[in-house]
Design a protein around this motif. Structure first.
Motif, PDB file in Angstrom:
ATOM      1  N   ASP A   1      12.365   8.902   7.783  1.00 18.68           N
ATOM      2  CA  ASP A   1      11.438   9.144   6.686  1.00 18.68           C
ATOM      3  C   ASP A   1      11.055  10.611   6.607  1.00 18.68           C
ATOM      4  OD1 ASP A   1      10.106   8.165   4.530  1.00 18.68           O
ATOM      5  OD2 ASP A   1       8.320   7.595   5.626  1.00 18.68           O
ATOM      6  N   PHE A   2      11.961  11.473   6.976  1.00 15.63           N
ATOM      7  CA  PHE A   2      11.695  12.901   7.050  1.00 15.63           C
ATOM      8  C   PHE A   2      11.325  13.495   5.698  1.00 15.63           C
ATOM      9  CE2 PHE A   2      13.015  17.364   7.480  1.00 15.63           C
ATOM     10  CZ  PHE A   2      12.259  17.692   8.584  1.00 15.63           C
TER      11      PHE A   2
ATOM     12  N   THR B   1       0.826  -1.197   0.000  1.00 13.96           N
ATOM     13  CA  THR B   1       0.000   0.000   0.000  1.00 13.96           C
ATOM     14  C   THR B   1       0.866   1.256   0.000  1.00 13.96           C
ATOM     15  OG1 THR B   1      -1.684  -1.217   1.227  1.00 13.96           O
ATOM     16  CG2 THR B   1      -1.885   1.180   1.185  1.00 13.96           C
ATOM     17  N   TYR B   2       1.919   1.257   0.804  1.00 10.58           N
ATOM     18  CA  TYR B   2       2.833   2.396   0.857  1.00 10.58           C
ATOM     19  C   TYR B   2       3.536   2.586  -0.481  1.00 10.58           C
ATOM     20  CZ  TYR B   2       6.577   5.415   2.540  1.00 10.58           C
ATOM     21  OH  TYR B   2       7.455   6.442   2.711  1.00 10.58           O
ATOM     22  N   ASN B   3       3.938   1.503  -1.115  1.00 13.73           N
ATOM     23  CA  ASN B   3       4.598   1.592  -2.414  1.00 13.73           C
ATOM     24  C   ASN B   3       3.624   2.076  -3.488  1.00 13.73           C
ATOM     25  OD1 ASN B   3       6.949   1.201  -4.085  1.00 13.73           O
ATOM     26  ND2 ASN B   3       5.803  -0.467  -5.023  1.00 13.73           N
ATOM     27  N   TYR B   4       2.356   1.750  -3.354  1.00 14.83           N
ATOM     28  CA  TYR B   4       1.359   2.229  -4.308  1.00 14.83           C
ATOM     29  C   TYR B   4       1.174   3.739  -4.173  1.00 14.83           C
ATOM     30  CZ  TYR B   4      -3.107   2.876  -6.633  1.00 14.83           C
ATOM     31  OH  TYR B   4      -4.106   3.318  -7.449  1.00 14.83           O
ATOM     32  N   LEU B   5       1.153   4.228  -2.938  1.00 13.90           N
ATOM     33  CA  LEU B   5       0.946   5.660  -2.709  1.00 13.90           C
ATOM     34  C   LEU B   5       2.205   6.475  -2.992  1.00 13.90           C
ATOM     35  CD1 LEU B   5      -1.132   5.458   0.575  1.00 13.90           C
ATOM     36  CD2 LEU B   5      -1.963   5.912  -1.734  1.00 13.90           C
ATOM     37  N   ILE B   6       3.354   5.987  -2.551  1.00 14.96           N
ATOM     38  CA  ILE B   6       4.633   6.669  -2.770  1.00 14.96           C
ATOM     39  C   ILE B   6       5.593   5.643  -3.371  1.00 14.96           C
ATOM     40  CG2 ILE B   6       6.541   7.912  -1.696  1.00 14.96           C
ATOM     41  CD1 ILE B   6       4.611   8.633   0.562  1.00 14.96           C
ATOM     42  N   PRO B   7       5.663   5.547  -4.707  1.00 11.80           N
ATOM     43  CA  PRO B   7       6.532   4.534  -5.323  1.00 11.80           C
ATOM     44  C   PRO B   7       7.989   4.729  -4.914  1.00 11.80           C
ATOM     45  CG  PRO B   7       5.084   5.515  -6.945  1.00 11.80           C
ATOM     46  CD  PRO B   7       4.943   6.321  -5.691  1.00 11.80           C
TER      47      PRO B   7
ATOM     48  N   TYR C   1       7.717  15.713   4.882  1.00  9.95           N
ATOM     49  CA  TYR C   1       7.711  17.162   4.728  1.00  9.95           C
ATOM     50  C   TYR C   1       7.972  17.652   3.311  1.00  9.95           C
ATOM     51  CZ  TYR C   1       7.541  17.272   9.735  1.00  9.95           C
ATOM     52  OH  TYR C   1       7.152  17.107  11.024  1.00  9.95           O
ATOM     53  N   ARG C   2       8.448  16.824   2.421  1.00  8.77           N
ATOM     54  CA  ARG C   2       8.732  17.279   1.061  1.00  8.77           C
ATOM     55  C   ARG C   2       7.463  17.763   0.369  1.00  8.77           C
ATOM     56  NH1 ARG C   2      10.405  12.942  -3.002  1.00  8.77           N
ATOM     57  NH2 ARG C   2      11.322  12.186  -1.113  1.00  8.77           N
ATOM     58  N   ARG C   3       6.380  17.060   0.513  1.00 11.48           N
ATOM     59  CA  ARG C   3       5.141  17.447  -0.138  1.00 11.48           C
ATOM     60  C   ARG C   3       4.546  18.708   0.487  1.00 11.48           C
ATOM     61  NH1 ARG C   3       3.407  13.249  -3.478  1.00 11.48           N
ATOM     62  NH2 ARG C   3       4.597  11.359  -3.109  1.00 11.48           N
ATOM     63  N   ILE C   4       4.768  18.915   1.769  1.00 10.49           N
ATOM     64  CA  ILE C   4       4.249  20.114   2.415  1.00 10.49           C
ATOM     65  C   ILE C   4       5.024  21.333   1.952  1.00 10.49           C
ATOM     66  CG2 ILE C   4       3.979  21.265   4.640  1.00 10.49           C
ATOM     67  CD1 ILE C   4       3.556  18.487   5.866  1.00 10.49           C
ATOM     68  N   VAL C   5       6.352  21.216   1.862  1.00 13.11           N
ATOM     69  CA  VAL C   5       7.181  22.358   1.484  1.00 13.11           C
ATOM     70  C   VAL C   5       7.012  22.702   0.013  1.00 13.11           C
ATOM     71  CG1 VAL C   5       9.567  23.139   1.255  1.00 13.11           C
ATOM     72  CG2 VAL C   5       8.832  21.961   3.320  1.00 13.11           C
ATOM     73  N   THR C   6       7.023  21.701  -0.855  1.00 12.51           N
ATOM     74  CA  THR C   6       6.959  21.969  -2.289  1.00 12.51           C
ATOM     75  C   THR C   6       5.545  22.130  -2.802  1.00 12.51           C
ATOM     76  OG1 THR C   6       6.972  19.623  -2.835  1.00 12.51           O
ATOM     77  CG2 THR C   6       9.113  20.742  -2.723  1.00 12.51           C
ATOM     78  N   GLY C   7       4.570  21.637  -2.088  1.00  9.74           N
ATOM     79  CA  GLY C   7       3.195  21.725  -2.538  1.00  9.74           C
ATOM     80  C   GLY C   7       2.843  20.748  -3.635  1.00  9.74           C
TER      81      GLY C   7
ATOM     82  N   PHE D   1      20.878  -2.384  -1.644  1.00 10.85           N
ATOM     83  CA  PHE D   1      20.918  -3.746  -1.128  1.00 10.85           C
ATOM     84  C   PHE D   1      20.175  -4.662  -2.088  1.00 10.85           C
ATOM     85  CE2 PHE D   1      20.924  -0.952   2.594  1.00 10.85           C
ATOM     86  CZ  PHE D   1      22.171  -1.289   3.102  1.00 10.85           C
ATOM     87  N   PRO D   2      20.717  -5.838  -2.349  1.00  8.91           N
ATOM     88  CA  PRO D   2      20.047  -6.741  -3.287  1.00  8.91           C
ATOM     89  C   PRO D   2      18.865  -7.456  -2.621  1.00  8.91           C
ATOM     90  CG  PRO D   2      22.061  -7.738  -2.487  1.00  8.91           C
ATOM     91  CD  PRO D   2      22.004  -6.360  -1.899  1.00  8.91           C
ATOM     92  N   LEU D   3      17.760  -6.759  -2.495  1.00 12.10           N
ATOM     93  CA  LEU D   3      16.566  -7.326  -1.887  1.00 12.10           C
ATOM     94  C   LEU D   3      15.483  -7.509  -2.945  1.00 12.10           C
ATOM     95  CD1 LEU D   3      16.294  -5.172   1.346  1.00 12.10           C
ATOM     96  CD2 LEU D   3      17.064  -7.523   1.185  1.00 12.10           C
ATOM     97  N   SER D   4      14.658  -8.505  -2.732  1.00  6.59           N
ATOM     98  CA  SER D   4      13.513  -8.694  -3.614  1.00  6.59           C
ATOM     99  C   SER D   4      12.459  -7.640  -3.288  1.00  6.59           C
ATOM    100  CB  SER D   4      12.938 -10.091  -3.414  1.00  6.59           C
ATOM    101  OG  SER D   4      12.410 -10.200  -2.106  1.00  6.59           O
ATOM    102  N   PRO D   5      11.510  -7.428  -4.196  1.00  5.15           N
ATOM    103  CA  PRO D   5      10.447  -6.470  -3.889  1.00  5.15           C
ATOM    104  C   PRO D   5       9.660  -6.836  -2.631  1.00  5.15           C
ATOM    105  CG  PRO D   5      10.422  -6.994  -6.213  1.00  5.15           C
ATOM    106  CD  PRO D   5      11.423  -7.902  -5.576  1.00  5.15           C
ATOM    107  N   GLU D   6       9.431  -8.130  -2.413  1.00  8.49           N
ATOM    108  CA  GLU D   6       8.705  -8.555  -1.224  1.00  8.49           C
ATOM    109  C   GLU D   6       9.467  -8.215   0.056  1.00  8.49           C
ATOM    110  OE1 GLU D   6       9.220 -10.641  -3.837  1.00  8.49           O
ATOM    111  OE2 GLU D   6       7.194 -10.522  -4.661  1.00  8.49           O
ATOM    112  N   GLY D   7      10.781  -8.340   0.006  1.00 10.38           N
ATOM    113  CA  GLY D   7      11.595  -7.981   1.164  1.00 10.38           C
ATOM    114  C   GLY D   7      11.537  -6.494   1.472  1.00 10.38           C
ATOM    115  N   VAL D   8      11.585  -5.685   0.418  1.00 12.17           N
ATOM    116  CA  VAL D   8      11.496  -4.239   0.609  1.00 12.17           C
ATOM    117  C   VAL D   8      10.123  -3.860   1.141  1.00 12.17           C
ATOM    118  CG1 VAL D   8      11.522  -2.015  -0.587  1.00 12.17           C
ATOM    119  CG2 VAL D   8      13.231  -3.744  -1.125  1.00 12.17           C
ATOM    120  N   PHE D   9       9.070  -4.482   0.599  1.00  8.53           N
ATOM    121  CA  PHE D   9       7.720  -4.176   1.061  1.00  8.53           C
ATOM    122  C   PHE D   9       7.519  -4.598   2.504  1.00  8.53           C
ATOM    123  CE2 PHE D   9       6.319  -4.734  -3.574  1.00  8.53           C
ATOM    124  CZ  PHE D   9       6.764  -3.465  -3.874  1.00  8.53           C
ATOM    125  N   THR D  10       8.109  -5.707   2.903  1.00 14.04           N
ATOM    126  CA  THR D  10       7.998  -6.145   4.289  1.00 14.04           C
ATOM    127  C   THR D  10       8.709  -5.187   5.228  1.00 14.04           C
ATOM    128  OG1 THR D  10       7.876  -8.450   3.564  1.00 14.04           O
ATOM    129  CG2 THR D  10       8.451  -8.061   5.860  1.00 14.04           C
TER     130      THR D  10
END
Length: 105
Positions: free
Chosen positions: A93-94, A28-34, A98-104, A41-50
């Motif tokens: 995850d700063f 869900t997080y990857n869908y909202l913010i790819p 805040y990036r979207r708030i500052v840049t709009g 690191f050589p991780l699979s997508p499932e590892g990164v999502f976990t």
């Protein structure tokens, strides 16, 4: 002592549920913010999502489970247990917060 044992068991339940559902929260997080393109690191997508979904699942289930089943000083327990997750979001995850708030954008 009885409340301490029950709240400790609730913490173990929260950790178990967070681990089981972390992949869903990561998707869900990857869908909202790819974020998964190439990684250092050589991780699979499932590892990164976990990995990325675990803090979200922990936040959700800590509040949910302790609000429903917590006894005694449940809000104190929730506050203490949410401090590590809050620190993770503030320091790691700063830019996403805040990036979207500052840049709009």
């Amino acid at each position: 002592m009885k409340n301490f044992i029950k709240n400790t068991l609730l913490l173990l339940i929260v950790l178990f549920l967070s681990y089981i559902t972390s992949k869903f929260f990561g998707y869900t997080y990857n869908y909202l913010i790819p974020q998964y393109n190439d990684s250092f690191f050589p991780l699979s997508p499932e590892g990164v999502f976990t990995i990325t979904g675990m803090p979200f699942a922990y936040l959700f289930f800590t509040v949910f489970v302790f609000e429903l089943f917590g006894v005694g000083k449940k809000y104190v327990w929730m506050g203490v247990l949410l401090i590590p997750a809050a620190l993770l979001y503030i320091f790691a995850d700063f830019s996403h917060i805040y990036r979207r708030i500052v840049t709009g954008k």
